[in-house]
Design a protein around this motif. Structure first.
Motif, mmCIF file in Angstrom:
data_model
loop_
_atom_site.group_PDB
_atom_site.id
_atom_site.type_symbol
_atom_site.label_atom_id
_atom_site.label_comp_id
_atom_site.label_asym_id
_atom_site.label_seq_id
_atom_site.Cartn_x
_atom_site.Cartn_y
_atom_site.Cartn_z
ATOM 1 N N MET A 61 -29.623 9.757 16.678
ATOM 2 C CA MET A 61 -30.368 10.916 16.940
ATOM 3 C C MET A 61 -31.359 10.806 18.296
ATOM 4 N N LEU A 62 -31.968 9.936 18.294
ATOM 5 C CA LEU A 62 -32.847 9.860 19.689
ATOM 6 C C LEU A 62 -31.923 9.706 20.954
ATOM 7 N N SER A 63 -30.694 9.047 20.667
ATOM 8 C CA SER A 63 -29.630 8.942 21.818
ATOM 9 C C SER A 63 -28.879 10.342 21.986
ATOM 10 N N ASN A 64 -29.163 11.293 21.040
ATOM 11 C CA ASN A 64 -28.349 12.541 21.205
ATOM 12 C C ASN A 64 -29.044 13.741 21.092
ATOM 13 N N LEU A 65 -30.095 13.727 21.491
ATOM 14 C CA LEU A 65 -31.056 14.740 21.244
ATOM 15 C C LEU A 65 -30.729 16.093 22.127
ATOM 16 N N PHE A 120 -35.684 19.259 14.532
ATOM 17 C CA PHE A 120 -37.313 19.181 14.746
ATOM 18 C C PHE A 120 -37.399 18.120 15.818
ATOM 19 N N VAL A 121 -37.031 16.973 16.090
ATOM 20 C CA VAL A 121 -37.163 16.079 17.199
ATOM 21 C C VAL A 121 -36.800 16.788 18.507
ATOM 22 N N GLN A 122 -35.738 17.522 18.460
ATOM 23 C CA GLN A 122 -35.317 18.119 19.725
ATOM 24 C C GLN A 122 -36.408 18.907 20.364
ATOM 25 N N ASN A 123 -36.757 19.640 19.189
ATOM 26 C CA ASN A 123 -37.888 20.714 19.732
ATOM 27 C C ASN A 123 -39.073 19.978 19.570
ATOM 28 N N ASN A 124 -39.445 18.965 19.439
ATOM 29 C CA ASN A 124 -40.872 18.069 19.569
ATOM 30 C C ASN A 124 -41.703 19.233 18.458
ATOM 31 N N VAL A 125 -41.253 19.399 17.376
ATOM 32 C CA VAL A 125 -42.288 20.105 16.412
ATOM 33 C C VAL A 125 -42.712 19.061 15.296
ATOM 34 N N ALA A 126 -41.842 18.550 14.615
ATOM 35 C CA ALA A 126 -42.090 17.911 13.231
ATOM 36 C C ALA A 126 -41.067 16.620 13.236
ATOM 37 N N MET A 127 -41.432 16.262 11.644
ATOM 38 C CA MET A 127 -40.419 15.122 11.335
ATOM 39 C C MET A 127 -40.432 15.348 9.798
ATOM 40 N N LEU A 128 -39.211 15.476 9.135
ATOM 41 C CA LEU A 128 -39.274 15.499 7.696
ATOM 42 C C LEU A 128 -39.034 14.045 6.955
#
Length: 112
Positions: free
Chosen positions: A4-8, A86-94
């Motif tokens: 995920m972090l490598s493909n945001l 969520f991470v892509q938009n820097n808003v949350a983490m489920l």
């Protein structure tokens, strides 16, 4: 998480959702009764029209988990896709604590 972090920078599309499911299950599944690819692509298209990233992430989460797009790993795939948004938009983490999972799924079924 590493994927995920490598493909945001990637948009949430059918290929990305399949890749999350492949990671979760180590196999892509086209099961009998699986929603048509056209229906899945329509859900993904409609998700892009949702302006609020938390609503968008939960919209995708609900569809993937409820409609069972794959043979296995739907809820895990749904959680990864939602977290991608969520991470892509820097808003949350489920992240649902283990002791709350049953309650979470019970409430989710009521909402969907």
């Amino acid at each position: 998480m590493q994927f995920m972090l490598s493909n945001l920078d990637r948009p949430v599309d059918l290929d990305l959702v399949k890749e999350y499911n492949r990671i979760v299950c180590e196999s892509l599944c086209d099961k009998p009764g699986m929603p048509a690819i056209g229906k899945i692509e329509e859900v993904l298209r409609l998700a892009k029209e949702i302006d609020h990233p938390i609503k968008q992430g939960f919209y995708l989460f609900g569809h993937i988990a409820r409609e069972q797009w794959f043979n296995d790993g739907n809820e895990r795939t749904a959680q990864l896709v939602a977290n991608h948004v969520f991470v892509q938009n820097n808003v949350a983490m489920l992240a649902v604590p283990v002791e709350e999972r049953e309650n979470f799924w019970h409430k989710l079924v009521k909402v969907l």
